[in-house]
Write an enzyme that holds these catalytic residues in place. Structure first.
Site, PDB file in Angstrom:
ATOM      1  N   HIS A  27       5.672   7.848   0.984  1.00  0.00           N
ATOM      2  CA  HIS A  27       6.930   8.101   0.664  1.00  0.00           C
ATOM      3  C   HIS A  27       6.880   9.556   0.128  1.00  0.00           C
ATOM      4  O   HIS A  27       6.201   9.975  -0.198  1.00  0.00           O
ATOM      5  CB  HIS A  27       7.285   7.089  -0.703  1.00  0.00           C
ATOM      6  CG  HIS A  27       8.545   7.351  -1.224  1.00  0.00           C
ATOM      7  ND1 HIS A  27       9.638   7.147  -0.584  1.00  0.00           N
ATOM      8  CD2 HIS A  27       9.171   7.537  -2.533  1.00  0.00           C
ATOM      9  CE1 HIS A  27      10.765   7.430  -1.292  1.00  0.00           C
ATOM     10  NE2 HIS A  27      10.367   7.755  -2.642  1.00  0.00           N
ATOM     11  N   CYS A  70      13.278   8.604   3.993  1.00  0.00           N
ATOM     12  CA  CYS A  70      12.737   9.510   2.963  1.00  0.00           C
ATOM     13  C   CYS A  70      12.564  10.713   3.321  1.00  0.00           C
ATOM     14  O   CYS A  70      12.676  11.742   2.602  1.00  0.00           O
ATOM     15  CB  CYS A  70      11.930   8.770   2.124  1.00  0.00           C
ATOM     16  SG  CYS A  70      10.251   8.427   2.736  1.00  0.00           S
TER      17      CYS A  70
END
Length: 1032
Positions: free
Chosen positions: A844, A454
């Protein structure tokens, strides 16, 4: 007597008259009757019972038969012989079929009348054989229920030994053939009652003969694990689970999951069908067995089965929550499935659309149990949103629906998640085929998470949303000399034109991954961005050097970022509105990265003894903004925006910084805080920029060596932006080092992000060499006031000495009486990269991008108006020299936060998922989700007059795709269509067998190896320490 009874039944007399006469006939049974009369009465009453036209005739038959059988038992023994029973069971009676439940009820009645007679033993032996035969013929639920009643009352009729084991197995298989197609509640209740009678018989047999239990359970598993597409076993088997001793669970599940003869396909089928059992009313312990099997499969690392079954059945389990009679068991299974499925948010996101409707139903159904159930359910939802944070567009409506309900504490959530995780987690879980789904309504393409990537996905989407940079990259004519830029160009082309919902950037990941980035591990997106820009810059710079040494026979092929206007300049340059330099920006020798993201800083040091100033100019591609420490000095506070950020100290960000101040910054550990100071105004991005540019005092161990004074002196260091980049990249240094705990912690303070911002840019005018300076325009009225402004953390003395040595070589300029003109350069927000997580080791990344509409990529007209009006009104000198936010008057026609227009002005990129969002969501994200904080921001220089910027960086339209890129995209789109066709055929073949090997549509990531690692597409596990949970 039989003639009288037969005539009475067929007569037209009223029912009371008939009952009175029947009473006389029954009373006559006490008198002596011949054998022939008894046999005739038994025959007549049997015919009335089995073939009677109505219930009254059957009732008369039972009354008379029971009376005469009691007083004339020898005669009844001769009538109800084993041959007669055998005939009933094998051939029926007259027109009555042998499988009619009335036959079983008649035999049941007669056995009660003969229970004390020796002849009944022969009948028992006949029935033992016949019931086994009957069960093997798969009788209907009604007949099976009546048969079970007989066997429960007369256990002597139950087969024994091996026949008993076989009987139990066949009875289990018979249950698997039960089906109810009724829709009326009465019929459904009757069906459930019939199944309950059969399961109760099995329970009694298992208790009386434990040797029959294990073979029966083996038969159950054999049935539910069958992959025969023509056979769909009944969920009525769920009625047996409650009768299996709970203490056997551990042994049975371990034996089952470790049996190598059981294939994965069979185990998948069995688990799916056990989950279907949750729909069976009144069944107890089904959830216990399902959860035990799920845990058992996790213990032997059968994760493929777990993933397939969870994704296939999670919505069915959720749908059971609507029914009060089965919802508690369904919630137990749902909780385990969701909490253990921690490698991806895919399963949770399948049920997210249904959460609000269920909450509303539970609030209004009026059941007392629903209130307690709602609290349990909302606790589960809070745990899941914590685990998979980073999806505000999905969770906002849920938070609104449950905002008045209790929320579990963070420690409790962490405990629940830790206890529920699968034994082992790996990015190779989801190795199955990609789900093929269409693009989202945004028309944008997502990026597949390739295993903790990510960090790359968020940065690539941010660069892609930098309109001018994207257009220049796509317009480049490259050869093999630019390998990384060529791969970036191909990636941008796919993001712009592929038909796939999400593209897997495998080749670009391999080409752009820094050497020290371990495959599959968490990484810092800011560090990756710096490395990527530096690689692209050095690659083009090297090519420029090689081109410069070649003989110039003809104009060289453009291998760097070149405008279409520059490649084809107009014949009359004098009439052009652009200068030659503007027409051909490549002539200045700057690379595309320098022209797009490059700016310049001047670091000046003024000796406070002699007032001489030493200045050094440095390039930058991003500014690393520290959080200022809490003001603890008792000296007067400075004025201006620079005094506002007093909440947190800063620390170094992963990978260091481009600027000396940020790279060497450090703070006393005692100043580290993790809760914003509530009585202070909220920090904003301009506050952090002003703090970055604020003067800093060098003294004591950091004292400055002044060449004029030839000694260490107290000095003031200042920084000025002298060249503003087209795209301003700001990194918020959110990760500080706690010296006490020796860990890096995250600064969670909310920072207000203005959509429009002014950056002070200083232009040097009259530099003059100075040998003995007595004054300087940088001198402040009060050195003490300047000292209070100097809150930035100081570099080491060694770094300062090295900096001075570099300046002595020739980069140092000493000015006297020089003047600096300050320009206020407007910037508009382009993208924001968010970090969702509690620490620098987990979390994230996802990003927001400004969805610029229009061919020229221009911002909203109201933005131009606000900037023009702001600049025309003018600012005091102090206002021009500081960074500040610009406000847009609502009356200027800008979309309101909740309007449909603004709702599509911004895009949320979350790996494979791309959705519309609003700037209001960007601004409020940290308030709603405290773990989600802005990390990297990109601002675009705004042109007040419209048209090209000064250096010709603006391209008015998207460039046409070059043939090589177009061919690659066409080829991949054809491949994508072939994949869709193949997938459709595969699913069609699998449909009859209800295979669980496919992924259902509607989830978030294509083949996510964990969306973002083992903890899923967000949250990162809230600071858990195990390596397997690190999720960048």
């Amino acid at each position: 007597m039989d003639k009288i009874l037969e005539g009475l039944v067929s007569s037209d007399h009223s029912v009371p008259v008939k009952r009175a006469i029947v009473k006389k006939v029954v009373e006559a049974a006490e008198k002596e009757v011949t054998e022939e009369q008894c046999q005739a009465l038994f025959t007549l009453t049997t015919r009335l019972i089995l073939l009677g036209e109505d219930a009254f005739q059957k009732q008369i038959g039972f009354q008379v038969l029971e009376a005469y059988a009691r007083y004339h038992r020898p005669d009844f023994e001769r009538f109800f012989s084993k041959d007669f029973v055998l005939g009933l069971l094998q051939q029926g009676y007259g027109q009555l079929d042998r499988k009619d439940p009335a036959t079983i009820d008649y035999i049941h009645c007669c056995l009660r009348l003969l229970i004390s007679c020796p002849s009944v033993l022969e009948i028992f032996s006949v029935i033992q054989v016949e019931v086994l035969r009957m069960v093997c013929e798969r009788p209907e639920p009604a007949l099976c229920a009546h048969l079970s009643t007989v066997l429960s009352d007369f256990v002597q009729c139950i087969p024994r030994d091996k026949s008993g084991v076989l009987f139990c197995q066949q009875l289990v298989r018979t249950i698997s053939y039960f089906h109810c197609f009724a829709s009326q509640e009465r019929e459904l209740r009757e069906y459930v009652g019939q199944v309950t009678k059969v399961s109760t018989l099995l329970q009694n047999i298992w208790k009386a003969d434990p040797a029959t239990l294990l073979p029966s359970l083996q038969e159950v598993f054999s049935i539910i694990s069958s992959t025969d597409p023509s056979f769909d076993p009944s969920i009525a088997l769920a009625s047996l689970v409650q009768h299996i001793p709970v203490q056997m669970i551990t042994v049975l599940i371990k034996s089952l999951t470790t049996d190598h003869n059981v294939k994965d396909a069979s185990m998948t089928k069995a688990l799916c069908r056990m989950i279907d059992w949750l729909s069976w009313p009144l069944a107890q312990h089904v959830d216990t067995w399902v959860i035990a099997l799920l845990k058992g499969l996790a213990a032997v690392q059968k994760f493929t089965i777990l993933i397939d079954v969870t994704l296939l059945k999670i919505e069915l389990v959720f749908s059971r929550l609507w029914y009060p009679i089965v919802r508690q068991g369904a919630l137990s299974v749902l909780s385990h499935m969701l909490l253990s499925f921690q490698h991806s948010p895919e399963a949770f996101h399948l049920v997210v659309p249904h959460v609000v409707h269920l909450v509303q139903s539970l609030r209004t159904d009026g059941l007392h149990s629903s209130k307690a159930f709602l609290l349990q359910f909302t606790e589960l939802i809070h745990c899941m949103m914590y685990q998979y944070s980073g999806f505000p567009d999905l969770y906002d409506h849920i938070l609104e629906a449950i905002k008045d309900l209790p929320k579990p504490g963070e420690e409790k959530i962490k405990l629940v998640l830790n206890q529920s995780a699968w034994t082992s987690q790996s990015n190779s879980f989801a190795s199955g085929p990609l789900r093929l789904v269409g693009k989202s309504e945004t028309g944008k393409t997502g990026l597949v998470n390739l295993g903790n990537t990510c960090f790359l996905n968020s940065i690539i989407q941010t660069l892609f949303m930098a309109t001018d940079f994207r257009r220049h990259v796509l317009s480049l004519h490259l050869n093999g000399s630019n390998p990384l830029m060529k791969k970036l160009q191909l990636l941008f082309a796919f993001l712009a034109h592929t038909q796939r919902a999400a593209y897997a950037p495998k080749n670009f990941l391999e080409a752009s991954r820094p050497p020290w980035f371990n495959v599959g591990s968490q990484q810092d997106c800011s560090e990756y961005l710096r490395f990527l820009l530096d690689r692209l810059h050095e690659e083009e710079k090297t090519l420029q050097v090689l081109e410069s040494v070649k003989p110039k026979v003809a104009p060289p092929v453009n291998t760097s970022s070149k405008d279409p206007q520059a490649q084809n300049p107009p014949d009359n340059c004098e009439d052009s509105s652009l200068s030659p330099d503007e027409m051909k920006p490549e002539n200045d020798g700057r690379t595309l990265i320098e022209r797009t993201f490059g700016g310049k800083l001047i670091t000046g040091i003024r000796c406070m003894q002699c007032n001489c100033i030493s200045e050094k100019e440095e390039p930058f591609t991003d500014l690393s903004l520290a959080f200022c420490p809490s003001a603890s000095q008792g000296s007067p506070q400075p004025e201006g925006p620079s005094e506002e950020p007093k909440v947190l100290c800063q620390g170094s960000v992963n990978g260091g910084s481009e600027t000396p101040e940020a790279a060497s910054a450090k703070a006393p550990a005692s100043n580290v805080q993790f809760v914003p100071v509530t009585n202070e105004p909220a920090l904003s991005v301009p506050d952090l920029v002003n703090y970055f540019l604020a003067p800093e005092i060098l003294d004591e161990e950091n004292a400055y060596f002044c060449e004029k004074c030839s000694s260490l002196q107290r000095a003031e260091r200042t920084m000025k932006v002298v060249s503003a980049p087209e795209y301003l990249i700001l990194t918020l240094l959110r990760f500080s080092y706690d010296a006490k705990c020796h860990v890096r912690r995250k600064i969670l303070d909310n920072v207000t992000i203005p959509p429009l911002m002014r950056l002070p840019v200083h232009a040097p005018l009259m530099p003059t060499q100075c040998s003995s300076c007595t004054s300087s325009p940088l001198q402040v009225d009060s050195p003490e006031s300047s000292e209070n402004l100097a809150k930035k953390l100081k570099p080491s003395q060694k770094d300062e000495e090295e900096e001075e040595k570099e300046g002595a070589v020739g980069a140092e300029q000493i000015h006297k009486g020089g003047e600096m003109s300050v320009q206020s350069v407007p910037y508009v927000l382009s993208s924001v990269v968010m970090h969702s997580g509690m620490s620098s080791e987990s979390g994230h990344y996802y990003s927001y991008g400004h969805n610029i509409n229009g061919a020229d990529g221009a911002q909203h007209p109201a933005n131009h108006f606000a900037l023009r009006e702001d600049l025309e009104n003018g600012h005091p000198d102090g206002g021009l020299s500081t960074c500040s936010a610009l406000s847009i008057p609502p009356e200027r026609g800008v979309a309101l936060p909740n309007s449909g227009q603004e709702a599509r002005d911004w895009l949320l990129f979350n790996d494979s998922r791309v959705t519309f969002t609003s700037f209001q969501s960007v601004q409020n994200i940290t308030n709603r989700f405290p773990k989600d904080t802005a990390y990297v921001l990109m601002y675009r220089k705004q042109n007040v007059n419209g048209g090209l910027m000064a250096n010709g960086m603006r391209l008015s339209v998207e460039p046409p795709l070059q043939k090589e890129l177009l061919d690659a995209i066409i080829k991949d789109n054809k491949l994508y269509l072939q994949e869709q066709e193949l997938n459709a055929r595969t699913q069609a073949l699998q449909a009859p067998s209800s295979s669980c090997s496919f992924r259902p549509n509607g989830s978030d990531d294509n083949n996510p190896p964990g969306s973002c690692g083992p903890s899923g597409g967000g949250g990162g596990g809230g600071g858990f320490n195990t390596i397997s949970r690190l999720v960048f």
